[in-house]
Structure formats: structure tokens, C-alpha cells
Design a protein around this motif. Structure first.
Motif, PDB file in Angstrom:
ATOM      1  N   ALA A 131       0.836  -1.206   0.000  1.00 12.53           N
ATOM      2  CA  ALA A 131       0.000   0.000   0.000  1.00 12.53           C
ATOM      3  C   ALA A 131       0.871   1.256   0.000  1.00 12.53           C
ATOM      4  CB  ALA A 131      -0.929  -0.008   1.212  1.00 12.53           C
ATOM      5  N   GLU A 132       1.970   1.226   0.759  1.00  9.27           N
ATOM      6  CA  GLU A 132       2.891   2.361   0.771  1.00  9.27           C
ATOM      7  C   GLU A 132       3.548   2.545  -0.596  1.00  9.27           C
ATOM      8  OE1 GLU A 132       5.572   2.609   4.149  1.00  9.27           O
ATOM      9  OE2 GLU A 132       4.100   1.561   5.385  1.00  9.27           O
ATOM     10  N   LEU A 133       3.860   1.445  -1.276  1.00  3.74           N
ATOM     11  CA  LEU A 133       4.420   1.545  -2.627  1.00  3.74           C
ATOM     12  C   LEU A 133       3.432   2.187  -3.589  1.00  3.74           C
ATOM     13  CD1 LEU A 133       6.264  -1.887  -2.871  1.00  3.74           C
ATOM     14  CD2 LEU A 133       7.334   0.366  -3.143  1.00  3.74           C
ATOM     15  N   LYS A 134       2.151   1.826  -3.482  1.00  3.37           N
ATOM     16  CA  LYS A 134       1.121   2.434  -4.337  1.00  3.37           C
ATOM     17  C   LYS A 134       0.995   3.923  -4.065  1.00  3.37           C
ATOM     18  CE  LYS A 134      -1.767  -1.594  -5.138  1.00  3.37           C
ATOM     19  NZ  LYS A 134      -3.096  -2.199  -4.972  1.00  3.37           N
ATOM     20  N   GLU A 135       1.015   4.311  -2.789  1.00  2.00           N
ATOM     21  CA  GLU A 135       0.946   5.731  -2.438  1.00  2.00           C
ATOM     22  C   GLU A 135       2.157   6.479  -2.978  1.00  2.00           C
ATOM     23  OE1 GLU A 135       0.375   6.440   1.752  1.00  2.00           O
ATOM     24  OE2 GLU A 135      -1.170   4.900   1.868  1.00  2.00           O
ATOM     25  N   LEU A 136       3.308   5.852  -2.890  1.00  5.79           N
ATOM     26  CA  LEU A 136       4.536   6.467  -3.395  1.00  5.79           C
ATOM     27  C   LEU A 136       4.447   6.688  -4.902  1.00  5.79           C
ATOM     28  CD1 LEU A 136       7.389   7.401  -2.644  1.00  5.79           C
ATOM     29  CD2 LEU A 136       8.156   5.050  -3.078  1.00  5.79           C
ATOM     30  N   GLU A 137       3.957   5.676  -5.618  1.00  4.95           N
ATOM     31  CA  GLU A 137       3.804   5.807  -7.072  1.00  4.95           C
ATOM     32  C   GLU A 137       2.816   6.909  -7.418  1.00  4.95           C
ATOM     33  OE1 GLU A 137       2.902   3.081 -11.011  1.00  4.95           O
ATOM     34  OE2 GLU A 137       2.907   2.140  -9.041  1.00  4.95           O
ATOM     35  N   ALA A 138       1.740   7.009  -6.639  1.00  3.26           N
ATOM     36  CA  ALA A 138       0.774   8.076  -6.873  1.00  3.26           C
ATOM     37  C   ALA A 138       1.414   9.440  -6.644  1.00  3.26           C
ATOM     38  CB  ALA A 138      -0.440   7.899  -5.966  1.00  3.26           C
ATOM     39  N   GLY A 139       2.268   9.543  -5.649  1.00  3.58           N
ATOM     40  CA  GLY A 139       2.969  10.800  -5.389  1.00  3.58           C
ATOM     41  C   GLY A 139       3.848  11.196  -6.552  1.00  3.58           C
ATOM     42  N   LEU A 140       4.523  10.222  -7.154  1.00  8.10           N
ATOM     43  CA  LEU A 140       5.351  10.500  -8.323  1.00  8.10           C
ATOM     44  C   LEU A 140       4.480  10.907  -9.509  1.00  8.10           C
ATOM     45  CD1 LEU A 140       8.159  10.462  -9.679  1.00  8.10           C
ATOM     46  CD2 LEU A 140       7.721   8.051 -10.241  1.00  8.10           C
ATOM     47  N   THR A 141       3.430  10.153  -9.748  1.00  6.13           N
ATOM     48  CA  THR A 141       2.530  10.426 -10.868  1.00  6.13           C
ATOM     49  C   THR A 141       1.894  11.808 -10.760  1.00  6.13           C
ATOM     50  OG1 THR A 141       2.048   8.079 -11.097  1.00  6.13           O
ATOM     51  CG2 THR A 141       0.464   9.602 -12.080  1.00  6.13           C
ATOM     52  N   ASN A 142       1.547  12.206  -9.541  1.00  8.14           N
ATOM     53  CA  ASN A 142       0.888  13.497  -9.327  1.00  8.14           C
ATOM     54  C   ASN A 142       1.867  14.649  -9.140  1.00  8.14           C
ATOM     55  OD1 ASN A 142      -1.712  12.377  -9.472  1.00  8.14           O
ATOM     56  ND2 ASN A 142      -1.598  11.735  -7.339  1.00  8.14           N
ATOM     57  N   GLY A 143       3.152  14.373  -9.289  1.00  9.01           N
ATOM     58  CA  GLY A 143       4.153  15.424  -9.196  1.00  9.01           C
ATOM     59  C   GLY A 143       4.453  15.896  -7.781  1.00  9.01           C
ATOM     60  N   LEU A 144       4.058  15.112  -6.767  1.00  7.77           N
ATOM     61  CA  LEU A 144       4.300  15.505  -5.385  1.00  7.77           C
ATOM     62  C   LEU A 144       5.736  15.213  -4.947  1.00  7.77           C
ATOM     63  CD1 LEU A 144       0.953  14.227  -3.856  1.00  7.77           C
ATOM     64  CD2 LEU A 144       1.545  16.557  -4.535  1.00  7.77           C
ATOM     65  N   ILE A 145       6.375  14.255  -5.616  1.00  5.84           N
ATOM     66  CA  ILE A 145       7.780  13.946  -5.344  1.00  5.84           C
ATOM     67  C   ILE A 145       8.500  13.795  -6.678  1.00  5.84           C
ATOM     68  CG2 ILE A 145       7.383  12.847  -3.097  1.00  5.84           C
ATOM     69  CD1 ILE A 145       7.613  10.124  -4.519  1.00  5.84           C
ATOM     70  N   ASP A 146       9.810  13.994  -6.652  1.00  2.00           N
ATOM     71  CA  ASP A 146      10.580  13.835  -7.881  1.00  2.00           C
ATOM     72  C   ASP A 146      11.104  12.400  -7.999  1.00  2.00           C
ATOM     73  OD1 ASP A 146      12.808  13.640  -6.207  1.00  2.00           O
ATOM     74  OD2 ASP A 146      13.494  15.674  -6.642  1.00  2.00           O
ATOM     75  N   GLU A 147      11.735  12.129  -9.119  1.00  2.00           N
ATOM     76  CA  GLU A 147      12.222  10.779  -9.424  1.00  2.00           C
ATOM     77  C   GLU A 147      13.253  10.308  -8.400  1.00  2.00           C
ATOM     78  OE1 GLU A 147      11.831   7.437 -11.740  1.00  2.00           O
ATOM     79  OE2 GLU A 147      10.934   9.322 -12.374  1.00  2.00           O
ATOM     80  N   ALA A 148      14.142  11.200  -7.975  1.00  2.00           N
ATOM     81  CA  ALA A 148      15.180  10.820  -7.008  1.00  2.00           C
ATOM     82  C   ALA A 148      14.560  10.428  -5.668  1.00  2.00           C
ATOM     83  CB  ALA A 148      16.167  11.962  -6.818  1.00  2.00           C
ATOM     84  N   GLU A 149      13.592  11.206  -5.199  1.00  2.00           N
ATOM     85  CA  GLU A 149      12.914  10.891  -3.941  1.00  2.00           C
ATOM     86  C   GLU A 149      12.150   9.577  -4.068  1.00  2.00           C
ATOM     87  OE1 GLU A 149      11.460  11.415   0.033  1.00  2.00           O
ATOM     88  OE2 GLU A 149      13.194  12.127  -1.069  1.00  2.00           O
ATOM     89  N   PHE A 150      11.493   9.383  -5.221  1.00  2.00           N
ATOM     90  CA  PHE A 150      10.779   8.138  -5.464  1.00  2.00           C
ATOM     91  C   PHE A 150      11.732   6.952  -5.381  1.00  2.00           C
ATOM     92  CE2 PHE A 150       9.549   4.712  -8.317  1.00  2.00           C
ATOM     93  CZ  PHE A 150       8.271   4.416  -7.857  1.00  2.00           C
ATOM     94  N   ASP A 151      12.868   7.047  -6.066  1.00  2.00           N
ATOM     95  CA  ASP A 151      13.829   5.951  -6.075  1.00  2.00           C
ATOM     96  C   ASP A 151      14.344   5.635  -4.675  1.00  2.00           C
ATOM     97  OD1 ASP A 151      13.578   5.643  -8.813  1.00  2.00           O
ATOM     98  OD2 ASP A 151      15.377   6.820  -9.278  1.00  2.00           O
ATOM     99  N   ARG A 152      14.667   6.673  -3.912  1.00  2.00           N
ATOM    100  CA  ARG A 152      15.189   6.483  -2.563  1.00  2.00           C
ATOM    101  C   ARG A 152      14.167   5.779  -1.670  1.00  2.00           C
ATOM    102  NH1 ARG A 152      14.752   8.564   2.194  1.00  2.00           N
ATOM    103  NH2 ARG A 152      13.375  10.258   1.609  1.00  2.00           N
ATOM    104  N   ARG A 153      12.930   6.273  -1.701  1.00  2.00           N
ATOM    105  CA  ARG A 153      11.893   5.694  -0.850  1.00  2.00           C
ATOM    106  C   ARG A 153      11.457   4.313  -1.336  1.00  2.00           C
ATOM    107  NH1 ARG A 153       7.717  10.512  -0.051  1.00  2.00           N
ATOM    108  NH2 ARG A 153       6.534   8.842   0.899  1.00  2.00           N
ATOM    109  N   GLU A 154      11.435   4.118  -2.654  1.00  2.00           N
ATOM    110  CA  GLU A 154      11.087   2.810  -3.195  1.00  2.00           C
ATOM    111  C   GLU A 154      12.109   1.760  -2.756  1.00  2.00           C
ATOM    112  OE1 GLU A 154       9.787   0.933  -7.449  1.00  2.00           O
ATOM    113  OE2 GLU A 154      11.693   2.022  -7.373  1.00  2.00           O
ATOM    114  N   ASP A 155      13.383   2.108  -2.823  1.00  2.00           N
ATOM    115  CA  ASP A 155      14.426   1.176  -2.386  1.00  2.00           C
ATOM    116  C   ASP A 155      14.214   0.763  -0.927  1.00  2.00           C
ATOM    117  OD1 ASP A 155      15.673   1.175  -4.850  1.00  2.00           O
ATOM    118  OD2 ASP A 155      17.239   2.594  -4.267  1.00  2.00           O
TER     119      ASP A 155
END
Length: 67
Positions: free
Chosen positions: A27-51
Motif C-alpha cells: 500500500a505504501e508503494l502504491k501511495e509512493l507511485e501516486a505521489g510520483l505520478t501526481n508530481g508531489l515527489i521527484d524521481e530521485a525521492e521516489f527511487d530512494r523511498r522505493e528502495d
């Protein structure tokens, strides 16, 4: 053992269970992806948190296999 100590151990055990629950992590991964898709976080932040989340998921799987 005091009642307060017992309560704190119960709260900690539940927090650890939730933290390592694969459904919670997915569920946290889905929220993270939504944040990236909606422009709330950038690619670097997404990668760090996804890892970090994928590491937790792997740890959860190892814990499940060890039981």
C-alpha cells in the motif's frame, strides 16, 4: 513486570507487525507511485523511498519464510 511496561511492549510488537506486513508495504508503494505520478515527489525521492520499501518487503518475506 509493570502494567505500563507490558502496554509498551504490546504497542511495540503491534507497530513492528504493521511495519513488516507485506500488505502495508505494498500500500505504501502504491501511495509512493501516486505521489510520483501526481508530481508531489521527484524521481530521485521516489527511487530512494522505493528502495527502502523494497528492502522492507524483502525483510518481511525472509521473516515469513523463517517462521
Amino acid at each position: 513486570m509493570t502494567f505500563i511496561g507490558w502496554v509498551l511492549r504490546q504497542v511495540l510488537a503491534e507497530a513492528e507487525r504493521i511495519h513488516h506486513d507485506p500488505a502495508t508495504i505494498r500500500a505504501e508503494l502504491k501511495e509512493l507511485e501516486a505521489g510520483l505520478t501526481n508530481g508531489l515527489i521527484d524521481e530521485a525521492e521516489f527511487d530512494r523511498r522505493e528502495d527502502a520499501l523494497l528492502d522492507r518487503l524483502e525483510e518481511a518475506r525472509r521473516r515469513g519464510a523463517a517462521r
